[in-house]
Design a protein around this motif. Structure first.
Motif, short mmCIF file in Angstrom:
data_model
loop_
_atom_site.label_atom_id
_atom_site.label_comp_id
_atom_site.label_asym_id
_atom_site.label_seq_id
_atom_site.Cartn_x
_atom_site.Cartn_y
_atom_site.Cartn_z
N ARG A 227 1.27 -1.28 0.05
CA ARG A 227 0.17 -0.35 -0.06
C ARG A 227 0.80 1.19 0.49
O ARG A 227 2.23 1.27 0.71
CB ARG A 227 -0.78 -0.23 1.02
CG ARG A 227 -1.75 -0.73 1.55
CD ARG A 227 -3.17 -1.25 2.22
NE ARG A 227 -3.91 -1.65 2.44
CZ ARG A 227 -4.76 -2.26 3.15
NH1 ARG A 227 -4.89 -1.40 4.29
NH2 ARG A 227 -5.53 -3.57 3.34
N PRO A 228 0.87 2.44 -0.49
CA PRO A 228 -1.05 2.79 -1.11
C PRO A 228 -0.86 1.87 -2.49
O PRO A 228 0.49 1.09 -2.98
CB PRO A 228 -1.11 4.36 -2.18
CG PRO A 228 0.55 4.40 -1.96
CD PRO A 228 1.42 3.74 -0.44
N ALA A 229 -1.51 1.08 -3.16
CA ALA A 229 -2.49 0.11 -4.22
C ALA A 229 -0.98 1.45 -5.61
O ALA A 229 -0.67 2.56 -6.13
CB ALA A 229 -3.46 0.41 -5.10
N GLY A 230 -0.52 0.91 -6.79
CA GLY A 230 -0.01 1.16 -8.02
C GLY A 230 0.92 0.17 -7.93
O GLY A 230 1.41 -0.55 -6.99
N PRO A 231 2.26 0.99 -8.68
CA PRO A 231 3.43 0.55 -8.79
C PRO A 231 4.53 0.41 -7.99
O PRO A 231 4.42 1.22 -6.63
CB PRO A 231 4.08 1.16 -9.54
CG PRO A 231 3.72 2.26 -9.82
CD PRO A 231 1.73 2.46 -9.62
N HIS A 232 5.24 -0.52 -7.48
CA HIS A 232 5.80 -1.05 -6.57
C HIS A 232 7.89 -0.99 -6.84
O HIS A 232 7.54 -1.54 -7.61
CB HIS A 232 5.77 -2.21 -5.80
CG HIS A 232 7.07 -2.72 -4.61
ND1 HIS A 232 6.73 -2.18 -3.11
CD2 HIS A 232 8.56 -2.62 -4.52
CE1 HIS A 232 7.73 -2.07 -2.63
NE2 HIS A 232 8.50 -2.34 -3.50
N HIS A 233 7.80 -0.42 -6.22
CA HIS A 233 9.27 0.52 -7.38
C HIS A 233 10.44 -0.10 -6.69
O HIS A 233 10.64 0.49 -5.14
CB HIS A 233 9.10 2.11 -7.16
CG HIS A 233 8.79 3.05 -7.66
ND1 HIS A 233 8.94 3.35 -9.58
CD2 HIS A 233 7.58 3.40 -7.34
CE1 HIS A 233 7.94 3.99 -9.60
NE2 HIS A 233 6.67 4.00 -8.43
N ALA A 234 10.76 -0.68 -6.96
CA ALA A 234 12.34 -1.91 -6.77
C ALA A 234 13.40 -1.07 -7.20
O ALA A 234 13.58 -0.49 -8.54
CB ALA A 234 12.01 -3.00 -7.30
N LEU A 260 11.85 -5.20 -19.49
CA LEU A 260 11.14 -6.62 -17.74
C LEU A 260 9.77 -6.73 -18.52
O LEU A 260 8.69 -5.90 -18.22
CB LEU A 260 11.81 -6.16 -16.28
CG LEU A 260 12.76 -5.37 -16.44
CD1 LEU A 260 13.25 -5.43 -15.16
CD2 LEU A 260 13.47 -7.17 -16.47
N PRO A 261 9.23 -8.36 -18.11
CA PRO A 261 7.87 -8.43 -17.97
C PRO A 261 7.44 -8.27 -17.24
O PRO A 261 5.79 -8.20 -16.88
CB PRO A 261 7.82 -9.77 -18.50
CG PRO A 261 9.14 -10.06 -18.17
CD PRO A 261 10.00 -9.27 -18.43
N MET A 262 7.49 -7.93 -15.51
CA MET A 262 7.19 -7.50 -14.25
C MET A 262 6.57 -5.87 -14.40
O MET A 262 6.05 -5.29 -13.44
CB MET A 262 7.74 -8.13 -13.92
CG MET A 262 8.15 -9.37 -13.71
SD MET A 262 10.38 -9.08 -14.29
CE MET A 262 11.04 -11.08 -14.11
N LEU A 263 6.93 -5.27 -15.46
CA LEU A 263 6.78 -3.78 -15.17
C LEU A 263 5.04 -3.64 -15.23
O LEU A 263 4.51 -4.58 -15.93
CB LEU A 263 7.63 -3.19 -16.32
CG LEU A 263 8.83 -2.68 -16.34
CD1 LEU A 263 9.40 -1.67 -17.56
CD2 LEU A 263 9.88 -2.58 -14.53
N ALA A 294 12.94 -9.32 -10.93
CA ALA A 294 12.29 -8.45 -12.11
C ALA A 294 14.10 -7.82 -12.08
O ALA A 294 14.69 -7.68 -12.36
CB ALA A 294 12.06 -7.51 -11.17
N THR A 295 14.07 -8.18 -9.89
CA THR A 295 15.95 -7.44 -9.84
C THR A 295 16.98 -8.74 -10.72
O THR A 295 18.00 -8.34 -11.68
CB THR A 295 16.43 -7.00 -9.02
OG1 THR A 295 14.96 -6.05 -8.20
CG2 THR A 295 17.59 -6.75 -8.16
N SER A 296 16.75 -9.82 -9.79
CA SER A 296 17.53 -10.85 -10.81
C SER A 296 17.24 -11.16 -12.21
O SER A 296 18.45 -11.25 -12.89
CB SER A 296 16.91 -11.96 -10.33
OG SER A 296 17.95 -13.13 -11.20
N THR A 297 16.08 -11.02 -12.52
CA THR A 297 16.20 -11.25 -14.76
C THR A 297 17.42 -9.56 -14.90
O THR A 297 18.02 -9.78 -16.31
CB THR A 297 14.56 -10.73 -14.82
OG1 THR A 297 14.10 -12.17 -14.21
CG2 THR A 297 14.75 -10.96 -16.86
#
Length: 475
Positions: A227-234, A260-263, A294-297
């Motif tokens: 939370r909050p909803a939306g993208p999580h920035h790694a 990256l396909p996880m975006l 995502a980080t590993s890829t």
């Protein structure tokens, strides 16, 4: 005789009950049927009213008013007690429908745990029964209530630690600072919430299930990363050599991260230079659970991309395919496909270069005019095309296959090529390819046939999927 019957006090009540009760039952039946067809929650208490409350109330009226039975008669008291209990249940059911049947998503009525409702219902039933017995039977319930209160205090003091954990769990369930599937950083534990009960929360840490008491969560701060909803920035920090141009490195980082396909769709990763060869990348992934993947890829793809650009990731620019003799052997393998003579091989040795690609990387995206033709030296790739939201497999690119042949015709690529196993390609720039075609016209013919074969395979794949031909394919 008839006049005496008509003048009797019970006659009016008997007629009223004989006529009124059936009418009330018929009206309630129609209302209940109408509400049931609409799926309305009020049908349940009204059905209870029709099936139980009205008949028992009619029986009590018959005994008390029509038969004029004394109020202290046992049967009258029993029926009055049953009616009072039914009325209590009816009132509780009506309040439940009024308060919770149409609770809005996220409101306190929707979030309140069921156990709170059940406890409140039990308390009201006990209090209602006490008042009912005092009113109907004249019972003294004051002493009983006092005894129950003292007993509750004693039990509460004896079980305060256990009850405190339960109350903490109930408060967490009511407040709902997190839900099943959210990722928490709490009490030294980081992971995804898989279960929440009255006593504890179960968190999947990736290496097991960690049980965290709710009293611990209620008494300390924690972070809900969902939370909050939306993208999580790694955030990913990488280092290059200080000799690598910062702006070119930033462009490379954004380019690799954007694939990256996880975006999150519509979100764009960012990269910044922090000095002394250090860079920070922000990946807007779809949730905390994808941060690791995502980080590993990203780091894996970046290793290959940095070598292709000649940048020194982590200060190391060495690449096994740059060893002496590797390029010559690759040219010897590819030369027959290019109809290259000695002059052509010399031209390739001067301008062509070897590149390596990681699993999942896109060697050639569709819709882009290639400026290089790549020939597979080792590894395997999949050729796919988009058909709406679906991907159609057109074929594979293996040893000796060409990728990006439409560079010769200056047309956008009609399909994407995605690496399936670590792949090495011999990359031939377009000017070099033009010179090879000028000396060997058969090369242009072979590439034209290859492009037509790809388009035919696309048409067949679209036909099998039940779709329509994609732009760029010829009928």
């Amino acid at each position: 005789m008839i006049d005496d019957v008509l003048a009797a006090d019970w006659f009016g009540w008997a007629v009223a009950l004989a006529i009124g009760v059936p009418i009330v039952l018929v009206v309630l039946t129609e209302v209940v049927n109408h509400l049931q067809r609409r799926g309305h929650a009020a049908a349940k208490p009204l059905r209870f009213l029709r099936n139980w409350v009205v008949p028992v109330a009619a029986l009590l009226a018959l005994l008390a008013f029509a038969f004029q039975s004394p109020a202290d008669q046992v049967w009258v008291r029993i029926v009055a007690t049953v009616l009072g209990f039914l009325v209590i249940l009816l009132v509780l059911s009506a309040f439940n429908v009024a308060l919770f049947s149409h609770a809005e998503e996220g409101s306190w009525r929707q979030r309140i745990p069921t156990i709170f409702i059940e406890i409140a219902r039990l308390v009201l039933v006990v209090v209602g029964l006490g008042l009912l017995f005092q009113w109907v039977w004249g019972a003294d319930v004051g002493g009983l209530i006092t005894a129950l209160g003292v007993t509750s205090i004693v039990i509460g003091l004896a079980l305060q630690n256990a009850v405190g954990g339960v109350i903490s769990g109930l408060l967490l369930l009511f407040e709902q600072p997190f839900q099943i599937g959210d990722h928490l950083d709490a009490a030294g534990v980081s992971g995804r919430v898989v279960e929440v009960n009255w006593r504890a929360s179960h968190i999947d840490t990736g290496s097991g299930i960690q049980i965290v008491p709710n009293s611990t969560l209620a008494g300390a701060s924690f972070t809900n990363r969902s939370r909050p909803a939306g993208p999580h920035h790694a955030a990913v920090d990488v280092a290059f050599s200080t000799d690598d141009p910062p702006h070119e490195v930033v462009a490379l980082l954004v380019h690799v991260a954007s694939s990256l396909p996880m975006l999150v769709p519509g979100e764009t990763p960012t990269a910044s230079y922090s000095g002394k060869g250090g860079f920070s990348v922000s990946l807007p992934v779809q949730g905390p659970g994808l941060v690791g993947a995502a980080t590993s890829t990203f780091l894996g793809w970046l290793w290959y991309a940095a070598r292709r650009r000649g940048f020194a990731l982590d200060g190391d620019a060495t690449d096994p395919i740059a060893e002496p003799g590797v390029l010559e052997r690759a040219i010897a393998d590819v030369a027959p496909s290019l109809f290259a003579d000695e002059g052509g091989r010399a031209l390739l040795a001067e301008h062509a270069r070897l590149e390596r690609w990681g699993v999942g990387e896109t060697v050639q995206p569709s819709g882009v005019v290639p400026d290089t033709v790549r020939f597979v030296v080792d590894g395997r790739a999949q050729v796919v095309a988009a058909n709406g939201a679906a991907l159609l497999e057109i074929g594979t690119a293996e040893r000796g296959a060409a990728i990006g042949q439409t560079a010769l015709t200056r047309e956008p690529a009609i399909a994407s090529t995605v690496v399936q196993s670590v792949m090495t390609t011999l990359s031939v720039p377009l000017p070099t390819l033009d010179r090879l075609v000028a000396s060997a016209p058969r090369l242009a013919q072979e590439m034209g046939r290859s492009i037509d074969a790809t388009k035919q395979a696309m048409r067949e794949a679209v036909a099998v999927s039940g779709g329509t031909a994609l732009p760029g394919s010829r009928s």
